[in-house]
Scaffold this motif. Structure first.
Motif, PDB file in Angstrom:
ATOM      1  N   LYS A 252      79.267  53.545  95.157  1.00  0.00           N
ATOM      2  CA  LYS A 252      77.776  53.617  94.528  1.00  0.00           C
ATOM      3  C   LYS A 252      77.254  54.570  93.944  1.00  0.00           C
ATOM      4  O   LYS A 252      76.877  54.618  92.808  1.00  0.00           O
TER       5      LYS A 252
ATOM      6  N   HIS B 270      76.106  53.996 100.891  1.00  0.00           N
ATOM      7  CA  HIS B 270      77.118  55.055 100.502  1.00  0.00           C
ATOM      8  C   HIS B 270      76.718  56.273 101.361  1.00  0.00           C
ATOM      9  O   HIS B 270      77.829  57.091 101.653  1.00  0.00           O
TER      10      HIS B 270
ATOM     11  N   HIS C 252      73.205  46.610  94.117  1.00  0.00           N
ATOM     12  CA  HIS C 252      72.342  47.469  95.178  1.00  0.00           C
ATOM     13  C   HIS C 252      71.719  48.608  94.496  1.00  0.00           C
ATOM     14  O   HIS C 252      71.108  49.532  95.130  1.00  0.00           O
ATOM     15  N   ALA C 253      71.520  48.636  93.160  1.00  0.00           N
ATOM     16  CA  ALA C 253      71.168  49.931  92.651  1.00  0.00           C
ATOM     17  C   ALA C 253      69.690  49.907  92.277  1.00  0.00           C
ATOM     18  O   ALA C 253      68.873  49.449  91.322  1.00  0.00           O
TER      19      ALA C 253
ATOM     20  N   SER D 106      79.296  56.794  88.771  1.00  0.00           N
ATOM     21  CA  SER D 106      78.957  55.855  90.143  1.00  0.00           C
ATOM     22  C   SER D 106      78.544  54.451  89.678  1.00  0.00           C
ATOM     23  O   SER D 106      78.495  54.121  88.423  1.00  0.00           O
ATOM     24  N   ASP D 107      78.829  53.520  90.395  1.00  0.00           N
ATOM     25  CA  ASP D 107      78.458  52.319  90.410  1.00  0.00           C
ATOM     26  C   ASP D 107      76.967  52.018  89.805  1.00  0.00           C
ATOM     27  O   ASP D 107      76.793  51.190  88.957  1.00  0.00           O
ATOM     28  N   ASP D 108      76.082  52.829  90.320  1.00  0.00           N
ATOM     29  CA  ASP D 108      74.644  52.732  89.922  1.00  0.00           C
ATOM     30  C   ASP D 108      74.365  52.812  88.434  1.00  0.00           C
ATOM     31  O   ASP D 108      73.699  52.457  87.914  1.00  0.00           O
TER      32      ASP D 108
ATOM     33  N   GLU E 166      68.811  51.733 100.680  1.00  0.00           N
ATOM     34  CA  GLU E 166      69.840  50.881 100.867  1.00  0.00           C
ATOM     35  C   GLU E 166      69.651  49.949 102.183  1.00  0.00           C
ATOM     36  O   GLU E 166      70.095  48.867 102.288  1.00  0.00           O
TER      37      GLU E 166
END
Length: 415
Positions: free
Chosen positions: A396, A371, A73-74, A46-48, A326
């Protein structure tokens, strides 16, 4: 990128492999930074988790200057890294993020760290990122904070605890929420050899100076990601089966309650060979279901959309943490479900959906850079065509989501 989703039927026997839990991965990445002998398998893509890994890798580079770290955004990364950098002696960082991240509160965690001796200041608005952290040796061991806050604040403190010379004795004031996420953190600490206890409202973590030899841990696949397939199974024809890997019956993840909750919607969960098989057994007659989601608020969006797709009402409670995610997830759910023809009422910690018999077609679902909004509404394509706005936001937590939906029978086209 806007996507139109259509599907008349899911492939009767579909199989999907889902990467490691974002929640477990981010905890273990922080522990790996503290204990380099920790080896991780099946980590989240994941992006996070990528943001978390990059920030921690960069932190290993010695610098005498203030380092700027942008977590975008994490939210998990913001909380965990705040605690981590507070313990890194002779390091100075500024943690920042997206416009939304600068609206998400961090004061409770900052004040708890300050009780331990941390040096943290606000760069813009008090109580919110960006924050400047001057890492130092934290000598205090007793700390308290409200028990009904995001479990990520609590986990952030617990994760750094074994590296403090006296560990931590954490007192939670009031009624504790999101207990499974706290227990997940403690269980992962136990797996690397840290001694912990959780009695009443007091959590104790003993110090652990090092892991003397390489220790390999495999991250279980993400149950939150599985929730969308539970929804797909619930909205599918009787007999539909979807196999997901890799999962275990005694999961550390609070969202594993899906297996019990979705029995209500006619979905059976069969554990076999490190996988789960979801099977649609029967159809539900319209009624109203009540679910208390204090311990698993991240699946609220999925459940609400499932109920709407089935024509069932629901009353979901224990959702107070959703307002600082988010987006304000409760308000976002209300707005988007209403566009589809639903009648929804939300409060600060609950959502009530009335049973309905029709769904408006080709509605564009706004995702609010969230997400879970994109993925929770996708299964409705089994009932009517839907359009998902800014669909790329799924990266994400689940970058392969749209490709995986195509593989099981969804028709997805870019608009």
């Amino acid at each position: 990128m806007n996507l139109q989703l259509k599907s008349s039927i899911v492939n009767p026997q579909s199989s999907i492999s889902i990467t490691g839990s974002k929640s477990e991965t981010n905890r273990l990445l922080l522990l790996q930074a503290l204990y380099p002998n920790l080896v991780l398998e099946n980590i989240s893509n994941s992006d996070d988790s990528e943001v978390m890994a990059i920030a921690l890798q960069n932190s290993q580079l010695a610098t005498h200057n203030t380092q700027l770290i942008d977590v975008h955004h994490a939210g998990t990364a913001m909380r965990f890294l705040t605690a981590y950098f507070a313990t890194q002696e002779n390091r100075e960082v500024v943690l920042t993020g997206s416009v939304r991240m600068k609206e998400r509160p961090i004061q409770i965690l900052v004040e708890a760290l300050q009780q331990l001796g941390a040096e943290i200041t606000y760069e813009e608005n008090k109580g919110f990122p960006p924050i400047k952290i001057k890492g130092k040796k934290l000598t205090q061991s007793k700390v308290s904070l409200p028990a009904n806050v995001s479990s990520q604040y609590i986990s952030a403190l617990l994760l750094i605890a074994p590296k403090l010379e006296n560990g931590i004795e954490l007192t939670l004031k009031g009624e504790i929420t999101s207990v499974p996420y706290i227990k997940m953190t403690l269980a992962l600490l136990n797996e690397i050899g840290v001694e912990t206890s959780f009695v009443g409202n007091i959590i104790s973590v003993k110090p652990l100076s090092l892991i003397p030899y390489p220790l390999s841990l495999t991250v279980e696949s993400d149950w939150s990601s599985a929730s969308y397939y539970y929804s797909i199974a619930a909205l599918s024809e009787i007999g539909t089966e979807i196999t997901l890997s890799s999962y275990k019956q005694n999961s550390l993840q609070g969202d594993s309650t899906l297996a019990e909750i979705y029995k209500t919607f006619g979905v059976e969960t069969i554990f076999e060979n490190n996988s789960i098989r979801l099977r649609k057994k029967d159809n539900r007659q319209p009624t109203t279901d009540n679910f208390e989601l204090n311990n698993s608020p991240d699946i609220a969006q999925t459940i609400a959309v499932t109920c709407f797709g089935l024509g069932i009402g629901c009353h979901l409670t224990g959702l107070h943490t959703l307002k600082i995610k988010e987006t304000d997830r409760l308000e976002a759910l209300k707005v988007e479900l209403t566009k589809l023809g639903a009648n929804v009422l939300v409060t600060n910690d609950s959502l009530t959906l009335e049973p309905s018999s029709s769904i408006t077609e080709n509605v564009t679902i706004k995702t609010y850079q969230d997400h879970r909004m994109a993925m929770a509404f996708a299964p409705l394509a089994l009932k009517v065509p839907v359009i998902i706005e800014e669909a790329e936001v799924v990266s994400k937590s689940y970058p392969a989501f749209w490709e995986d939906l195509k593989s099981i029978g969804f028709t997805i086209s870019e608009l």
